[in-house]
Design an enzyme around this catalytic site. Structure first.
Site, PDB file in Angstrom:
ATOM      1  N   GLN A  19      -3.122   2.127  15.182  1.00 56.71           N
ATOM      2  CA  GLN A  19      -2.094   2.597  14.246  1.00 56.71           C
ATOM      3  C   GLN A  19      -1.201   3.661  14.895  1.00 56.71           C
ATOM      4  OE1 GLN A  19      -3.766   4.366  10.698  1.00 56.71           O
ATOM      5  NE2 GLN A  19      -1.768   4.913   9.842  1.00 56.71           N
TER       6      GLN A  19
ATOM      7  N   ARG B  19       1.271  14.145  13.660  1.00 48.96           N
ATOM      8  CA  ARG B  19       2.479  14.798  14.163  1.00 48.96           C
ATOM      9  C   ARG B  19       2.260  16.303  14.230  1.00 48.96           C
ATOM     10  NH1 ARG B  19       4.072  11.515  10.105  1.00 48.96           N
ATOM     11  NH2 ARG B  19       4.263  13.317   8.743  1.00 48.96           N
TER      12      ARG B  19
ATOM     13  N   THR C 200      -4.727   6.307   0.434  1.00 48.58           N
ATOM     14  CA  THR C 200      -5.970   7.087   0.471  1.00 48.58           C
ATOM     15  C   THR C 200      -5.958   8.195  -0.563  1.00 48.58           C
ATOM     16  OG1 THR C 200      -6.000   6.733   2.829  1.00 48.58           O
ATOM     17  CG2 THR C 200      -7.484   8.429   1.974  1.00 48.58           C
TER      18      THR C 200
ATOM     19  N   TYR D 121       1.165   5.695  -0.548  1.00 44.96           N
ATOM     20  CA  TYR D 121       0.754   6.871   0.234  1.00 44.96           C
ATOM     21  C   TYR D 121       0.865   8.059  -0.725  1.00 44.96           C
ATOM     22  CZ  TYR D 121       0.815   9.284   4.879  1.00 44.96           C
ATOM     23  OH  TYR D 121       0.548  10.021   6.011  1.00 44.96           O
TER      24      TYR D 121
ATOM     25  N   HIS E 125      -3.658  13.808   1.227  1.00 47.02           N
ATOM     26  CA  HIS E 125      -3.844  12.847   2.325  1.00 47.02           C
ATOM     27  C   HIS E 125      -2.611  12.816   3.233  1.00 47.02           C
ATOM     28  CE1 HIS E 125      -4.881   9.248   4.560  1.00 47.02           C
ATOM     29  NE2 HIS E 125      -3.758   8.694   4.189  1.00 47.02           N
TER      30      HIS E 125
ATOM     31  N   GLU F  60      -9.296   3.900  -1.921  1.00 46.56           N
ATOM     32  CA  GLU F  60      -8.079   3.800  -2.731  1.00 46.56           C
ATOM     33  C   GLU F  60      -8.374   3.111  -4.055  1.00 46.56           C
ATOM     34  OE1 GLU F  60      -4.783   2.118  -0.626  1.00 46.56           O
ATOM     35  OE2 GLU F  60      -5.378   3.005   1.308  1.00 46.56           O
TER      36      GLU F  60
ATOM     37  N   ARG G 282      -7.382   3.621  13.778  1.00 42.98           N
ATOM     38  CA  ARG G 282      -6.447   4.743  13.973  1.00 42.98           C
ATOM     39  C   ARG G 282      -5.788   4.758  15.336  1.00 42.98           C
ATOM     40  NH1 ARG G 282      -5.432   5.731   8.809  1.00 42.98           N
ATOM     41  NH2 ARG G 282      -7.283   6.351   7.650  1.00 42.98           N
TER      42      ARG G 282
ATOM     43  N   GLU H 201      -9.733  12.237   8.235  1.00 41.17           N
ATOM     44  CA  GLU H 201      -9.560  13.544   7.601  1.00 41.17           C
ATOM     45  C   GLU H 201     -10.882  14.305   7.533  1.00 41.17           C
ATOM     46  OE1 GLU H 201      -6.810  13.341   3.894  1.00 41.17           O
ATOM     47  OE2 GLU H 201      -7.513  11.314   4.309  1.00 41.17           O
TER      48      GLU H 201
ATOM     49  N   ASP I 230       0.852  -1.190   0.000  1.00 41.28           N
ATOM     50  CA  ASP I 230       0.000   0.000   0.000  1.00 41.28           C
ATOM     51  C   ASP I 230       0.888   1.239   0.000  1.00 41.28           C
ATOM     52  OD1 ASP I 230      -2.405   1.338  -0.073  1.00 41.28           O
ATOM     53  OD2 ASP I 230      -2.658   1.343   2.103  1.00 41.28           O
TER      54      ASP I 230
ATOM     55  N   GLU J 137     -10.159   3.791   4.159  1.00 45.87           N
ATOM     56  CA  GLU J 137      -9.321   4.536   3.225  1.00 45.87           C
ATOM     57  C   GLU J 137      -9.790   4.174   1.825  1.00 45.87           C
ATOM     58  OE1 GLU J 137      -5.137   3.943   4.234  1.00 45.87           O
ATOM     59  OE2 GLU J 137      -5.347   5.481   5.793  1.00 45.87           O
TER      60      GLU J 137
ATOM     61  N   ASP K 295      -9.024   0.238   2.460  1.00 44.71           N
ATOM     62  CA  ASP K 295      -7.990  -0.152   3.425  1.00 44.71           C
ATOM     63  C   ASP K 295      -8.492   0.246   4.822  1.00 44.71           C
ATOM     64  OD1 ASP K 295      -5.622  -0.699   4.755  1.00 44.71           O
ATOM     65  OD2 ASP K 295      -4.677   1.191   4.144  1.00 44.71           O
TER      66      ASP K 295
ATOM     67  N   THR L  88      -8.709  -5.845   4.342  1.00 39.42           N
ATOM     68  CA  THR L  88      -8.618  -4.897   3.226  1.00 39.42           C
ATOM     69  C   THR L  88      -9.601  -5.399   2.177  1.00 39.42           C
ATOM     70  OG1 THR L  88      -6.252  -4.607   3.674  1.00 39.42           O
ATOM     71  CG2 THR L  88      -7.075  -3.814   1.552  1.00 39.42           C
TER      72      THR L  88
ATOM     73  N   LYS M 274      -3.970  -2.129  10.408  1.00 42.81           N
ATOM     74  CA  LYS M 274      -4.393  -2.233   9.014  1.00 42.81           C
ATOM     75  C   LYS M 274      -4.660  -3.675   8.584  1.00 42.81           C
ATOM     76  CE  LYS M 274      -3.125   2.033   7.452  1.00 42.81           C
ATOM     77  NZ  LYS M 274      -3.967   2.895   6.624  1.00 42.81           N
TER      78      LYS M 274
ATOM     79  N   TYR N  39       2.785   2.511  15.073  1.00 38.66           N
ATOM     80  CA  TYR N  39       3.432   2.699  13.769  1.00 38.66           C
ATOM     81  C   TYR N  39       4.877   3.197  13.827  1.00 38.66           C
ATOM     82  CZ  TYR N  39       3.273   7.825  13.165  1.00 38.66           C
ATOM     83  OH  TYR N  39       3.489   9.166  13.254  1.00 38.66           O
TER      84      TYR N  39
HETATM   85 MN    MN Z   1      -4.017   2.786   2.888  1.00 35.05          MN
END
Ligand code: MN
Length: 390
Positions: A220, A122, A324, A108, A113, A181, A217, A338, A106, A179, A213, A237, A233, A224
């Protein structure tokens, strides 16, 4: 014999002909194509054993010349009367996972996104990390839990730790998300130690599917760092049952939105095109977003070239997804983290303020793209319902 009726304006006309795997009344699985609201049994239509299979893999492994020849044969055969035994109403068939998934990567690839997630995960630092505009960032997902549209998604459990908590606990995710995609299916692979060049995409990629996906959260956010997404994740899927052949997407090709700085030479070439695929995301039957694939920063060919730049093999059945898809507007965001800005700006769904998914919620992602002569090419949909944690 009958002529297949195609409803006016159907995005499943003769220029699309997506491939899937279906069965009828407990019979064995077969490869078929969709035309209008009918499913055509290719084994019955063409008498070719490669289509009496439980996945597209044997056909895809035959390579691009065979894909082109088969598409021509199917189109010619469907131009006239079709044997009754080769035609099924879509409502009468069961659709299966169309591909035996090999590896799953996957990416990004949406700048909108990646920047949104950077701000949410962050806060206070640069939204994009320094590598993001130099390479298509990706991670290896779990191929064994790729499921076909319609499969229920059990709310995953895992370690959760809020920013104000001293230690994690274990339990069902409180921030289950989607997500939206686009995924690409490798048909013809590459050998160990070989690179797939930026201009060789069509030699290897068979077609495209819609991907959801599903993402937890809270799991994650805690797990992560520093190796990337894992259990947040890998629980599920979902993919759409129809694989739209690359050949059906010629009219959907568009220039990339622009890349600065200029990518390294192995990521540049004549195939630096994107795709004008328009997605729609429905939450419990209400459309909440329309993500535009045409705004993606990294192209499908760049993703494949990067994925094999180190000599890693690509194999028949490998799935690589875009990440995403989010556009610049709020109503174009392809995830609920989001859309609800981390849960702080609820979305109204059926009159109710909502942030993350609740048990019983259903998500449906659909898409179309331009086809020849003003027609539309349909991807169908990828749908799934959230089931309670066990
Ligand atoms: Mn994804």
């Amino acid at each position: 014999m009958n002529r297949i009726q195609i409803p006016d304006g159907s995005p499943f006309g003769p220029d699309n002909l997506p491939y899937g795997v279906f069965s009828v009344d407990g019979g064995g699985p077969r490869v078929g194509v969709r035309l209008g609201d009918s499913v055509i049994d290719l084994w019955a239509l063409l008498g070719d054993e490669v289509f009496a299979a439980a996945s597209l893999n044997p056909f895809m492994a035959q390579g691009p010349e065979r894909w082109a020849a088969a598409r021509e044969r199917v189109r010619a055969a469907l131009d006239g009367p079709v044997p009754d035994g080769a035609v099924h109403a879509l409502r009468d068939v069961r659709l299966h996972l169309p591909v035996e998934i090999g590896d799953y990567v996957d990416f990004y690839a949406s700048e909108h996104h990646a920047a949104n997630l950077g701000r949410l995960f962050r806060p206070g630092s640069e939204p994009l990390l320094p590598n993001w505009k130099h390479l298509p960032v990706g991670y290896h997902g779990r191929a064994g839990t790729v499921v076909v549209s319609g499969t229920g998604v059990v709310r995953p459990c895992g370690q959760r730790k809020g920013p104000d908590e001293d230690a994690p606990d274990f339990g069902p995710t409180r921030r289950l998300d989607i997500e939206a995609e686009l995924g690409f299916i490798v048909g013809a692979g590459s050998g160990l130690g070989q690179r797939i060049g930026i201009d060789d995409f069509a030699e290897h990629v068979f077609g495209a599917v819609l991907v959801n996906d599903w993402s937890a959260r809270d799991l994650q956010a805690w797990e992560y760092v520093p190796l990337g997404p894992h259990l947040g994740k890998s629980f599920a899927t979902s993919v759409s049952p129809w694989v739209v052949p690359l050949a059906a997407l010629d009219a959907a090709r568009v220039p990339l939105p622009g890349q600065d700085p200029r990518p390294l030479p192995y990521l540049r070439g004549g195939e630096d095109w994107g795709l004008d695929v328009e997605l729609g995301v429905e939450w419990n039957g209400e459309e909440v977003s329309r993500p535009p694939y045409r705004d993606m920063y990294w192209s499908p060919a760049q993703m494949l070239a990067h994925m094999t730049a180190n000599g890693a093999t690509a194999r028949t059945g490998d799935l690589f997804a875009s990440g995403t898809i989010s556009g610049p507007e709020r109503g174009q965001r392809g995830s609920f983290i989001e859309l609800s800005w981390g849960g702080s700006e609820p979305v109204t769904v059926k009159g109710e303020p909502r942030t993350f998914l609740e048990d019983g919620d259903e998500v449906r992602i659909s898409a179309t793209a331009p086809g020849p002569g003003g027609t539309r090419i349909g991807f169908g949909e990828v749908a799934g319902k959230v089931l309670p944690a066990v």
